[in-house]
Each structure stands twice: as structure tokens, then as C-alpha cells.
Motif scaffolding. Structure first.
Motif, PDB file in Angstrom:
ATOM      1  N   MET A 359      59.605  24.271  78.210  1.00 14.58           N
ATOM      2  CA  MET A 359      59.153  23.937  79.565  1.00 14.58           C
ATOM      3  C   MET A 359      59.870  24.782  80.625  1.00 14.58           C
ATOM      4  O   MET A 359      59.405  24.857  81.760  1.00 14.58           O
ATOM      5  N   THR A 360      60.963  25.442  80.265  1.00 17.42           N
ATOM      6  CA  THR A 360      61.616  26.369  81.193  1.00 17.42           C
ATOM      7  C   THR A 360      61.142  27.803  81.012  1.00 17.42           C
ATOM      8  O   THR A 360      61.579  28.689  81.749  1.00 17.42           O
ATOM      9  N   GLY A 361      60.284  28.039  80.008  1.00 17.81           N
ATOM     10  CA  GLY A 361      59.818  29.393  79.733  1.00 17.81           C
ATOM     11  C   GLY A 361      60.691  30.149  78.761  1.00 17.81           C
ATOM     12  O   GLY A 361      60.501  31.358  78.564  1.00 17.81           O
ATOM     13  N   CYS A 362      61.655  29.467  78.124  1.00 14.51           N
ATOM     14  CA  CYS A 362      62.499  30.092  77.114  1.00 14.51           C
ATOM     15  C   CYS A 362      61.904  29.888  75.727  1.00 14.51           C
ATOM     16  O   CYS A 362      61.035  29.040  75.523  1.00 14.51           O
ATOM     17  N   ASN A 363      62.404  30.667  74.767  1.00 14.88           N
ATOM     18  CA  ASN A 363      61.897  30.605  73.397  1.00 14.88           C
ATOM     19  C   ASN A 363      62.816  29.760  72.530  1.00 14.88           C
ATOM     20  O   ASN A 363      64.039  29.926  72.544  1.00 14.88           O
ATOM     21  N   PHE A 364      62.202  28.895  71.733  1.00 14.51           N
ATOM     22  CA  PHE A 364      62.908  27.898  70.929  1.00 14.51           C
ATOM     23  C   PHE A 364      63.262  28.463  69.559  1.00 14.51           C
ATOM     24  O   PHE A 364      62.436  29.026  68.860  1.00 14.51           O
ATOM     25  N   TRP A 365      64.530  28.278  69.181  1.00 22.57           N
ATOM     26  CA  TRP A 365      65.037  28.680  67.868  1.00 22.57           C
ATOM     27  C   TRP A 365      65.622  27.437  67.216  1.00 22.57           C
ATOM     28  O   TRP A 365      66.601  26.882  67.704  1.00 22.57           O
TER      29      TRP A 365
END
Length: 633
Positions: A359-365
Motif C-alpha cells: 500500500m506504500t508502493g514498495c515491493n514485498f519480500w
């Protein structure tokens, strides 16, 4: 009304102008990764590629460290051959692969029995405390150091080491991999006994500092005294050194493979740890392609399974800061969700963490415990990745702020006066996120381009002349400054400059840290009044719901993350947020798209209330993407 007409009316109504360059920044594969990590052995390239495809992984990290293992630092032949094979297989599957290498750390296996090790061959390469103690560690110092192994941290100023390191980088780039992932390019200050060492004081580093400043780091610097001008030079020097180091890695890699991505992994974020280890993500974003943030701050446990509500919001503030620092580059987040906590199971914390990140525009790892490879629960990761893949345009298309309140991140105030700046900055960020106000993090690199109406300076004690001139120009062009705490701007007094010397941002941070619920119930009225936000989209939601506003593909969007009801280690399923109201100008249309996390989009109809359209949202469970101008059915 057609969507184009809605947007035109919205633009005229709000006074919004979006530069063409801001609407269409160049993107690459790093923006849409769904990361999975794998140990790379000699003959498992086919299996890695197959598993990644089945699990909706896009962007495969393989562990095949060459310069961080002394044996392969000396002779990389076998590992380079394995890298060529995995690159070929991954590319056949239309995927991307990047390889892990160490930054300034190097391990010699079985050094207690080996004829050669870094310490035995090159003791002059090691970083050192001011007392001369070398940065050399054995089994037990960290979970990844085995008994009998030798773990050392090398100064970037060791010329012979650096020359050979860059040669290995060029060889790796020649294998066809899509990226090089550089783990922890730090000064050694994060192992026990080294935290306040402000290393390194090896001969090479001391000589480089002397050449740059004319100062003797061992005699002319008052370590730990942030008011000492020479110590501040030492701080700057250490940060510049690590930034230059990763920049040189990128230049060497791209001299062989022009489109390869340089990806440093950095654990400090916006907080004071960055100053100590010398790896400042604000500075590094300017010289690399993407940062993998192993983001954690402060003391205590930060697993999603046991994360407090105040921490959830502080992570939101940090990630939104990273997105601003990146200026269009991607931001990957290697946080951790669960590590065998007996009171909860893995899937729910994994979902909370993934939702909070995307939701912040970051990519999930996703990764188990404090490792990089694998998953806490593979079916849950597959579900999350499949949903991200289907909705990547909504999540990862460029986001452009609209009608934002600017919040100024001052890197040097963080470096020199962290105890004042950080509470003020973080408190102000969380306040705006909780109060559902559009915000934009502004930095020295973006200050001259900021066109919002109001800019908040949270306890920014250290501003250079270029910053002061840009702030003066902002006010002269009609902008409003709201200064919290110390006023270091030099901007003349006027109605456009409001100084709240009691620093309500910092006070709000302290109240949230003390009691999140009680603090949230008493937001600083004087600060909110001073901001005078002009909002086209008015959101009435609980303060346990974080909101992030943006224009995406020309359309207004709101990204919501719900942390209501979460109790560390006990309750890991958020309490749904009901009856959230959204009011927008009638020109934006009477329907919106409601895309819940892990769900399907639906159209919500609004009701006309004067010159506004009011929407009542369905229950928001974990998170939702709202986009306006959806066609009614």
C-alpha cells in the motif's frame, strides 16, 4: 461522464498540474518484483526456475557469494560457471535473476585449520577500532558465522582488496545475471562492543580522511560529540565513503553489462542507525538502481506477528520516506513476519506485512525468521504473489502526489541532531497518515520542485545555503512554511512563516510511544490548524487506518492499510473498519473502484450531497485501493 472529462474537471477544480515527466518516469523490472530467494548449488538451476514460476515469483535472488567468501574471492571460476547456467535457465522462463554478494564482509571457512585467510594474508585490510582492535569475529558473533570460520570487515580504502573486488564484480556482470545484490556495505558498528566505535581507524581510512580534510581522525575528532565540527566531518566522510563504494560497484558492473541493476541491502532506514553504519539510503538512492531495505529500527522485536500499532505506523512513515528518496526507483522491503511465535500462526502476520508494504508502493519480500530464502507459509505467499501480479499496475505504476502537505526530511539534521529531528519528523509523518491528509516527503534533492501549498520543517536544525535559498524562494512564490522547534531557515518573518517552537510533532511522537490509543485521541490541534490542508478527497476513517494519496495513471487513488485491533503476539487479524466515508467533488463522478487486499475489485456508488459526492465504503479488512472515476454498472 467520461473518465477523461472527470479528470479534466478534477484538474481544473483542484488546481492540480502533473508534469509529463512525473506521470511517466521510466520503469524497469525492479518495480514489479515478487521476490523469492534460493540457495544456488551446482545443479539446481532448473529446479529454482520451476519453483519460482509455480509460486508466482518474479525476480529471483540466488545466493552465490563470490567476494564475501575468501576462497572464491581468490578463485571464482566454479561459482561464475554456476551463475551462467542459472541466468540462462531463468531467462528461458522470462524471469529475472540477481546474485547475492557481500559488501565489506568476508568469511574464510575453517580458518582455524586453513593455511590462508584474510587475517593471515592481509591483516592491514581490516577495519579497526580507535584502540586498534581489528574487526575480526568467530563463531557465535552472529548466527551466520560457523564455528572455526573467520569473519572480517574490510575497509573500502584497502586498494588491493578494492581492485580485486571490482574485478570480481565485472566477472559476475559478465555471466548474464540481471542484477547484483550487495549485502551490508557498512562500517563495522553493529556487532556487540562496536556500536559506539565510529570505526574504522585502520591506516588506510585514517590516511584518506587526512587527505580529504587535513585532520587526524585519531587525535582531532571528539568521537560521539555531535557538536564537534570535526566529528561532523568524520560522519560525513564515512557516509560519503560507503556511497562512493556502491557507486563504483555499479559503474564496474555496467561497464560490462549496461542494463544490470545494482541492489544494495541496507538495514538502517531514516533513523540514527544510518549515521553509525555509514550506509545512508537517502544518499545511496542517488547512485544505485534499487535498495532492498532490511528495515528495522530501535530496540525490541519487530516481527509482524508481534508488532505494536505505533510500530506499524512508524514503518509506514519510513517506507513513504524511502519512496520519496527513490525518486522513481523501486524500493524492496525485506521485513519479517513470523519466527515460530507459539501464540499465533504464520499466514495472518504474512498478510498484514504484505498489505502494509504494497500500500506504500514498495515491493514485498517474504522470508522466514531472519533468513532470506524460503517462506513461512508457501501457500500464503503464493496467494499474495498471485494477487500482486494481477494488480501490479494499481500497486506499482508511478504515484504522483496531489495537493500534498510537504514534510521535509533533513539528512544532516538526522545525522547531527537525531534526538530532536527524528521524533519531530516521525511524529509529523504519523499524524498526517493517521489524519488521512495527503502528504509528500520533500528532501534537499526535491525541495526546489515542490509545489504544494504548505511545507513542514520538523526540527530541521542543519540547513545549508542552497536549502535556505530554496525555502526563501518557496515562500516568495506563495508557499507557507510551518516550522517545528528550531528555526534554522533564515526566512524573514511573515504571515507565510509559522513557527511552533514547542514542536508539537515531537510531542505527538512521544505521546504515541507512551500510549498509542490515548495519544491518537489527542492529535496536536495547533499543528493541524497551521497546516490548513486543502483536500479534494476527504476521508473519515479511524486513526488506526493509514492513508496514502496519489495520482496513478492520471486517476486519483487512495491506499488504505488497516491496523485496527492488532495486539502484539495475540491478535493478528485486524478488526474491520466499518462505515468509512469518502467525500469528493461532484466533478470526480459518482462511482469508485474498491479493490481489497487479496480480493476482487468492485464498483461503489456514491450519493450527491450538495456539490460533493459521498461514498460509504464496504468494510475495510486489511487494506484497499480506492480509485475514482470508475464506471457505474
Amino acid at each position: 461522464m467520461k473518465l477523461a472529462s472527470i479528470l479534466c474537471a478534477f484538474t481544473i477544480l483542484s488546481g492540480l498540474t502533473v508534469p509529463a515527466a512525473a506521470q511517466q518516469p521510466q520503469q524497469n523490472w525492479t518495480h514489479t518484483v515478487r521476490i523469492g530467494a534460493y540457495s544456488l548449488n551446482r545443479n539446481d538451476a532448473d529446479q529454482i526456475t520451476l519453483k519460482a514460476t509455480q509460486d508466482h515469483v518474479f525476480g529471483i535472488e540466488v545466493d552465490n557469494d563470490i567476494p564475501g567468501r575468501y576462497e572464491s574471492f581468490l578463485d571464482p571460476t566454479e561459482k561464475l560457471s554456476v551463475l551462467r547456467r542459472v541466468a540462462e535457465q531463468v531467462h528461458k522462463a522470462n524471469n529475472k535473476v540477481y546474485v547475492y554478494i557481500a559488501g565489506t564482509e568476508c568469511i574464510t571457512a575453517h580458518a582455524d585449520k586453513a593455511a590462508h585467510s584474510v587475517v593471515k594474508d592481509h591483516p592491514d585490510w581490516l577495519q579497526r577500532k580507535i584502540t586498534g582492535e581489528p574487526a575480526m569475529f568467530t563463531g557465535g558473533a552472529a548466527f551466520w558465522i560457523r564455528e572455526g570460520d573467520e569473519d572480517v570487515w574490510i575497509t573500502p580504502y584497502a586498494k588491493d582488496w578494492r581492485k580485486q573486488y571490482m574485478q570480481r564484480v565485472r566477472q559476475i556482470a559478465g555471466t548474464g545475471v540481471d542484477g547484483i545484490y550487495v549485502d551490508i556495505p557498512y562500517w563495522m558498528t553493529h556487532f556487540e562492543g562496536w556500536t559506539n566505535s565510529w570505526a574504522s581507524f585502520d591506516d588506510y581510512t585514517v590516511a584518506a580522511f587526512k587527505e580529504k580534510t587535513g585532520l587526524d581522525a585519531k587525535k582531532d575528532v571528539k568521537l560521539g560529540d555531535f557538536q564537534d565540527a570535526n566529528f561532523r566531518k568524520w560522519i560525513d566522510f564515512r557516509i560519503e565513503t560507503m556511497t562512493d563504494f556502491v557507486q563504483e560497484i555499479r559503474e564496474n558492473a555496467r561497464s560490462v553489462s549496461p542494463h544490470i541493476m545494482l541492489i544494495p541491502e541496507i538495514y538502517p532506514g531514516i533513523e540514527e542507525e544510518a549515521t553509525r553504519v555509514g550506509a545512508d539510503v537517502y544518499e545511496m538512492y542517488n547512485v544505485i538502481d534499487v535498495i532492498a531495505h532490511e528495515y528495522e529500527f530501535g530496540e525490541g522485536e519487530h516481527m509482524a506477528a508481534v508488532r505494536s500499532q505505533v510500530d506499524w505506523f512508524l514503518y509506514q512513515a519510513g517506507m513513504l520516506s524511502f519512496r520519496a528518496f527513490a525518486q522513481g526507483k523501486a524500493s524492496w522491503i525485506l521485513n519479517y513476519s513470523w519466527d515460530g511465535q507459539k501464540t499465533v500462526t504464520a499466514p495472518e502476520p504474512m498478510k498484514n506485512l504484505a498489505n502494509s508494504i504494497v500500500m506504500t508502493g514498495c515491493n514485498f519480500w517474504d522470508a522466514p525468521g531472519h533468513s532470506m530464502a524460503g517462506s513461512n507459509d508457501l501457500p500464503t505467499r503464493r496467494e499474495i504473489f498471485e494477487w500482486i501480479e494481477k494488480n501490479e499496475k494499481e500497486l506499482y505504476s508511478p504515484r504522483v502526489p496531489f495537493h500534498p502537505i510537504g514534510v521535509y526530511f533533513s539528512p544532516k539534521s538526522r545525522d547531527y541532531t537525531a534526538k530532536k529531528f527524528l521524533p519531530s519528523y516521525r511524529g509529523t509523518m504519523v499524524l498526517l497518515i493517521q489524519q488521512h491528509k495527503p502528504l509528500q516527503v520533500v528532501t534537499p534533492r526535491t525541495l526546489a520542485e515542490f509545489h504544494g501549498e504548505t511545507l513542514v520543517l520538523p526540527s530541521a536544525s542543519t540547513l545549508n545555503e542552497a536549502e535556505r535559498q530554496a525555502l526563501k524562494a518557496f515562500v516568495e512564490q506563495g508557499g507557507r512554511l510551518v516550522i517545528l522547534g528550531e528555526d534554522a531557515t533564515g526566512v524573514p518573518e511573515s504571515a507565510k512563516k509559522i513557527v511552533l517552537s514547542n514542536d508539537p510533532g515531537g510531542a505527538y511522537f512521544q505521546s504515541l510511544e507512551s500510549d498509542f490509543a490515548a495519544g491518537s485521541a489527542k492529535p496536536p490541534k495547533e499543528l493541524l490548524d497551521a497546516l490548513r490542508a486543502n483536500q479534494d478527497i476527504e476521508l473519515n476513517a479511524p486513526t488506526t487506518v493509514a492513508a496514502n494519496f496519489a495520482i496513478v495513471s492520471g486517476t486519483p487513488h487512495v491506499y488504505l492499510a488497516n491496523f485496527g485491533g492488532l495486539v502484539p503476539g495475540k491478535v493478528v487479524t485486524p478488526t474491520p473498519a466499518n462505515n468509512i466515508k469518502v467525500n469528493v467533488p461532484a466533478a470526480m463522478g459518482d462511482s469508485l473502484s474498491f479493490l481489497p487486499f487479496l480480493g476482487q475489485a468492485q464498483v461503489v456508488r456514491g450519493a450527491k450531497r450538495g456539490d460533493k459526492i459521498e461514498f460509504t465504503l464496504p468494510p475495510v479488512e486489511r487494506g484497499v485501493v480506492l480509485s475514482f472515476g470508475a464506471r457505474s454498472k
